[in-house]
Design a protein around this motif. Structure first.
Motif, PDB file in Angstrom:
ATOM      1  N   LYS A 155       0.842  -0.873  -0.182  1.00 51.26           N
ATOM      2  CA  LYS A 155       0.003   0.327  -0.346  1.00 51.26           C
ATOM      3  C   LYS A 155       0.578   1.303  -0.077  1.00 51.26           C
ATOM      4  CE  LYS A 155      -3.817  -2.192   1.955  1.00 51.26           C
ATOM      5  NZ  LYS A 155      -4.653  -2.337   0.924  1.00 51.26           N
ATOM      6  N   PHE A 156       0.779   2.006  -0.741  1.00 52.24           N
ATOM      7  CA  PHE A 156       1.228   3.274  -1.004  1.00 52.24           C
ATOM      8  C   PHE A 156       0.184   4.210  -0.635  1.00 52.24           C
ATOM      9  CE2 PHE A 156       3.798   0.920  -3.161  1.00 52.24           C
ATOM     10  CZ  PHE A 156       4.969   1.055  -2.784  1.00 52.24           C
ATOM     11  N   GLU A 157       0.644   5.097   0.571  1.00 48.15           N
ATOM     12  CA  GLU A 157      -0.895   6.904   0.930  1.00 48.15           C
ATOM     13  C   GLU A 157       0.269   7.612   0.545  1.00 48.15           C
ATOM     14  OE1 GLU A 157      -1.815   5.246   4.101  1.00 48.15           O
ATOM     15  OE2 GLU A 157      -3.670   3.637   3.649  1.00 48.15           O
ATOM     16  N   GLY A 158      -0.557   8.711   0.664  1.00 49.97           N
ATOM     17  CA  GLY A 158       0.062  10.350   0.906  1.00 49.97           C
ATOM     18  C   GLY A 158       0.621  10.833  -0.241  1.00 49.97           C
ATOM     19  N   ILE A 159       0.159  10.156  -1.784  1.00 48.52           N
ATOM     20  CA  ILE A 159       0.283  10.128  -2.688  1.00 48.52           C
ATOM     21  C   ILE A 159      -0.181  11.609  -3.228  1.00 48.52           C
ATOM     22  CG2 ILE A 159       0.415   9.542  -5.258  1.00 48.52           C
ATOM     23  CD1 ILE A 159      -0.012   6.684  -4.363  1.00 48.52           C
ATOM     24  N   ASP A 160       1.258  12.727  -3.280  1.00 51.63           N
ATOM     25  CA  ASP A 160       0.654  14.133  -3.882  1.00 51.63           C
ATOM     26  C   ASP A 160       0.965  13.515  -5.761  1.00 51.63           C
ATOM     27  OD1 ASP A 160       0.874  16.637  -5.027  1.00 51.63           O
ATOM     28  OD2 ASP A 160       2.658  17.364  -3.344  1.00 51.63           O
ATOM     29  N   LEU A 161       0.027  14.437  -6.302  1.00 48.85           N
ATOM     30  CA  LEU A 161      -0.236  14.411  -7.744  1.00 48.85           C
ATOM     31  C   LEU A 161      -0.361  15.322  -7.833  1.00 48.85           C
ATOM     32  CD1 LEU A 161      -2.881  11.251  -8.541  1.00 48.85           C
ATOM     33  CD2 LEU A 161      -0.461  10.971  -8.272  1.00 48.85           C
ATOM     34  N   SER A 162      -0.536  15.976  -7.043  1.00 46.04           N
ATOM     35  CA  SER A 162      -0.558  18.260  -8.508  1.00 46.04           C
ATOM     36  C   SER A 162       0.560  18.681  -8.612  1.00 46.04           C
ATOM     37  CB  SER A 162      -0.543  18.948  -6.395  1.00 46.04           C
ATOM     38  OG  SER A 162       1.043  18.997  -5.839  1.00 46.04           O
ATOM     39  N   GLU A 163       1.553  17.605  -8.607  1.00 47.64           N
ATOM     40  CA  GLU A 163       2.660  17.895  -9.705  1.00 47.64           C
ATOM     41  C   GLU A 163       2.371  17.164 -10.833  1.00 47.64           C
ATOM     42  OE1 GLU A 163       4.611  20.792  -9.576  1.00 47.64           O
ATOM     43  OE2 GLU A 163       3.643  20.841  -7.293  1.00 47.64           O
ATOM     44  N   GLY A 164       1.867  16.385 -11.376  1.00 48.67           N
ATOM     45  CA  GLY A 164       1.158  15.590 -11.650  1.00 48.67           C
ATOM     46  C   GLY A 164       1.562  14.352 -12.114  1.00 48.67           C
ATOM     47  N   GLU A 165       2.211  13.682 -11.204  1.00 42.57           N
ATOM     48  CA  GLU A 165       3.245  12.508 -11.532  1.00 42.57           C
ATOM     49  C   GLU A 165       4.153  12.429 -10.189  1.00 42.57           C
ATOM     50  OE1 GLU A 165       8.282  12.491 -12.733  1.00 42.57           O
ATOM     51  OE2 GLU A 165       5.906  12.424 -13.864  1.00 42.57           O
ATOM     52  N   TYR A 166       3.700  10.733  -9.488  1.00 47.23           N
ATOM     53  CA  TYR A 166       4.442  10.235  -8.603  1.00 47.23           C
ATOM     54  C   TYR A 166       5.620   8.936  -8.521  1.00 47.23           C
ATOM     55  CZ  TYR A 166       4.086   6.845  -4.339  1.00 47.23           C
ATOM     56  OH  TYR A 166       4.526   6.735  -3.746  1.00 47.23           O
ATOM     57  N   ALA A 167       6.499   8.912  -8.530  1.00 48.64           N
ATOM     58  CA  ALA A 167       7.100   7.126  -8.028  1.00 48.64           C
ATOM     59  C   ALA A 167       7.843   6.982  -7.059  1.00 48.64           C
ATOM     60  CB  ALA A 167       8.633   8.018  -9.282  1.00 48.64           C
ATOM     61  N   ASP A 168       7.668   6.204  -6.616  1.00 48.84           N
ATOM     62  CA  ASP A 168       8.221   5.246  -5.673  1.00 48.84           C
ATOM     63  C   ASP A 168       8.874   4.234  -6.024  1.00 48.84           C
ATOM     64  OD1 ASP A 168       9.320   5.195  -2.535  1.00 48.84           O
ATOM     65  OD2 ASP A 168       6.836   6.057  -2.021  1.00 48.84           O
ATOM     66  N   TYR A 169       9.426   2.975  -4.390  1.00 45.67           N
ATOM     67  CA  TYR A 169      10.019   1.468  -5.282  1.00 45.67           C
ATOM     68  C   TYR A 169       9.118   0.829  -4.390  1.00 45.67           C
ATOM     69  CZ  TYR A 169      13.348  -1.678  -5.790  1.00 45.67           C
ATOM     70  OH  TYR A 169      13.810  -2.913  -6.488  1.00 45.67           O
ATOM     71  N   ASP A 170       9.009  -0.055  -5.236  1.00 46.26           N
ATOM     72  CA  ASP A 170       7.831  -1.282  -3.781  1.00 46.26           C
ATOM     73  C   ASP A 170       9.301  -2.060  -3.265  1.00 46.26           C
ATOM     74  OD1 ASP A 170       6.688  -2.748  -2.714  1.00 46.26           O
ATOM     75  OD2 ASP A 170       5.268  -4.102  -4.261  1.00 46.26           O
ATOM     76  N   GLU A 171       9.316  -2.140  -2.329  1.00 48.56           N
ATOM     77  CA  GLU A 171      10.924  -2.690  -1.889  1.00 48.56           C
ATOM     78  C   GLU A 171      10.773  -4.217  -1.961  1.00 48.56           C
ATOM     79  OE1 GLU A 171      13.226  -1.219  -1.175  1.00 48.56           O
ATOM     80  OE2 GLU A 171      13.109   0.038  -0.731  1.00 48.56           O
ATOM     81  N   LYS A 172       9.144  -4.413  -1.614  1.00 48.63           N
ATOM     82  CA  LYS A 172       7.914  -6.028  -1.235  1.00 48.63           C
ATOM     83  C   LYS A 172       8.546  -6.787  -2.841  1.00 48.63           C
ATOM     84  CE  LYS A 172       4.391  -8.624  -0.698  1.00 48.63           C
ATOM     85  NZ  LYS A 172       2.513  -8.893   0.146  1.00 48.63           N
ATOM     86  N   GLY A 173       7.590  -5.880  -3.867  1.00 48.26           N
ATOM     87  CA  GLY A 173       7.895  -6.167  -5.308  1.00 48.26           C
ATOM     88  C   GLY A 173       9.096  -5.649  -6.406  1.00 48.26           C
ATOM     89  N   GLU A 174      10.029  -5.686  -5.388  1.00 48.72           N
ATOM     90  CA  GLU A 174      11.308  -5.039  -5.909  1.00 48.72           C
ATOM     91  C   GLU A 174      10.980  -4.799  -7.481  1.00 48.72           C
ATOM     92  OE1 GLU A 174      13.431  -8.579  -5.989  1.00 48.72           O
ATOM     93  OE2 GLU A 174      13.687  -8.813  -3.589  1.00 48.72           O
ATOM     94  N   CYS A 175      10.238  -3.671  -6.925  1.00 41.60           N
ATOM     95  CA  CYS A 175       9.837  -3.261  -9.044  1.00 41.60           C
ATOM     96  C   CYS A 175       9.528  -1.437  -8.583  1.00 41.60           C
ATOM     97  CB  CYS A 175       8.907  -3.519  -9.386  1.00 41.60           C
ATOM     98  SG  CYS A 175       7.489  -3.727  -8.339  1.00 41.60           S
ATOM     99  N   PRO A 176      10.016  -0.751  -9.202  1.00 41.40           N
ATOM    100  CA  PRO A 176       9.709   1.143  -9.388  1.00 41.40           C
ATOM    101  C   PRO A 176       8.067   0.897  -9.440  1.00 41.40           C
ATOM    102  CG  PRO A 176      10.763   0.277 -11.532  1.00 41.40           C
ATOM    103  CD  PRO A 176      10.829  -0.586 -10.550  1.00 41.40           C
ATOM    104  N   VAL A 177       7.254   1.934  -9.392  1.00 42.02           N
ATOM    105  CA  VAL A 177       6.110   1.856  -9.655  1.00 42.02           C
ATOM    106  C   VAL A 177       6.129   3.789  -8.942  1.00 42.02           C
ATOM    107  CG1 VAL A 177       5.070   0.508  -7.504  1.00 42.02           C
ATOM    108  CG2 VAL A 177       5.185   2.459  -6.777  1.00 42.02           C
ATOM    109  N   MET A 178       5.050   3.826 -10.374  1.00 47.21           N
ATOM    110  CA  MET A 178       4.930   5.306 -10.909  1.00 47.21           C
ATOM    111  C   MET A 178       3.839   5.689 -11.449  1.00 47.21           C
ATOM    112  SD  MET A 178       6.965   7.103 -13.720  1.00 47.21           S
ATOM    113  CE  MET A 178       6.683   8.972 -14.105  1.00 47.21           C
ATOM    114  N   ILE A 179       3.043   7.090 -11.128  1.00 49.85           N
ATOM    115  CA  ILE A 179       1.606   7.817 -11.352  1.00 49.85           C
ATOM    116  C   ILE A 179       1.806   7.898 -12.422  1.00 49.85           C
ATOM    117  CG2 ILE A 179      -0.416   8.235 -11.420  1.00 49.85           C
ATOM    118  CD1 ILE A 179      -0.285   6.734  -8.271  1.00 49.85           C
ATOM    119  N   SER A 180       1.726   8.697 -13.750  1.00 48.26           N
ATOM    120  CA  SER A 180       1.495   9.884 -14.763  1.00 48.26           C
ATOM    121  C   SER A 180       0.880   9.928 -15.117  1.00 48.26           C
ATOM    122  CB  SER A 180       3.141   9.369 -15.646  1.00 48.26           C
ATOM    123  OG  SER A 180       2.727   8.132 -16.718  1.00 48.26           O
ATOM    124  N   ASN A 181       0.591  11.021 -15.727  1.00 47.32           N
ATOM    125  CA  ASN A 181      -0.565  11.843 -16.314  1.00 47.32           C
ATOM    126  C   ASN A 181      -1.916  11.809 -16.306  1.00 47.32           C
ATOM    127  OD1 ASN A 181      -1.191  13.688 -19.331  1.00 47.32           O
ATOM    128  ND2 ASN A 181      -1.389  11.380 -20.022  1.00 47.32           N
TER     129      ASN A 181
END
Length: 165
Positions: free
Chosen positions: A130-156
């Motif tokens: 679970k990822f909480e506290g995501i701020d989309l006001s700048e148009g994107e969000y990026a983080d890393y999922d340690e458990k899944g060992e993969c980058p996560v991203m929300i864009s556009n």
């Protein structure tokens, strides 16, 4: 009475179930957008409404989440939020370019325009983190999922209002 449904989509990478923090019916989530009066005038700044704030209608019969006068023509309008219509944006819907409903608004005298992705959002990785506290006001969000060992991203992130009644 016209009802508008706020619909969102975004490009989700290794994420699913994007929605306002606490869900679409969270009483504290701030929905921010511009309003267009029946005369055609559009507000300069975004208006902010949330479920936990109501004001009495000028007629004295009931409450609304917003009562406002147009600065140009002086007409009064109101807006009431209608819960129970929101669904999270899934990865499948994102990949298909589909929009998912977030909140419905009963508008009298105004039309909502230009939703602003303020407030905090939540999503979960395809591995269940679970990822909480995501701020989309700048148009994107990026983080890393340690458990899944993969980058996560929300864009556009994109939003539109559709008429439902």
């Amino acid at each position: 009475m016209v009802q508008y449904l706020l619909m969102i989509t975004a490009e989700l990478e290794n994420l699913t179930n994007l929605q306002p923090q606490g869900g679409s019916d969270d009483v504290n989530f701030p929905f921010m957008f511009k309003l267009k009066c029946g005369c055609g005038e559009v507000t300069e700044k975004e208006t902010c409404v949330s479920l936990n704030e109501t004001v009495p209608l000028p007629t004295g019969r009931g409450n609304a989440h917003l009562v406002q006068k147009c600065k140009f023509c002086g007409r009064s309008g109101n807006l009431t939020m209608i819960t129970g219509q929101g669904r999270p944006l899934t990865q499948e819907a994102s990949q298909a370019g589909s929009f998912m409903p977030v909140m419905a608004f009963d508008c009298r005298g105004f039309e909502p325009l230009e939703f602003h992705f303020g407030g905090t959002w939540q999503a979960e990785s395809i591995e269940g983190t679970k990822f909480e506290g995501i701020d989309l006001s700048e148009g994107e969000y990026a983080d890393y999922d340690e458990k899944g060992e993969c980058p996560v991203m929300i864009s556009n992130p994109r939003a539109k209002f559709t008429v439902v009644k």
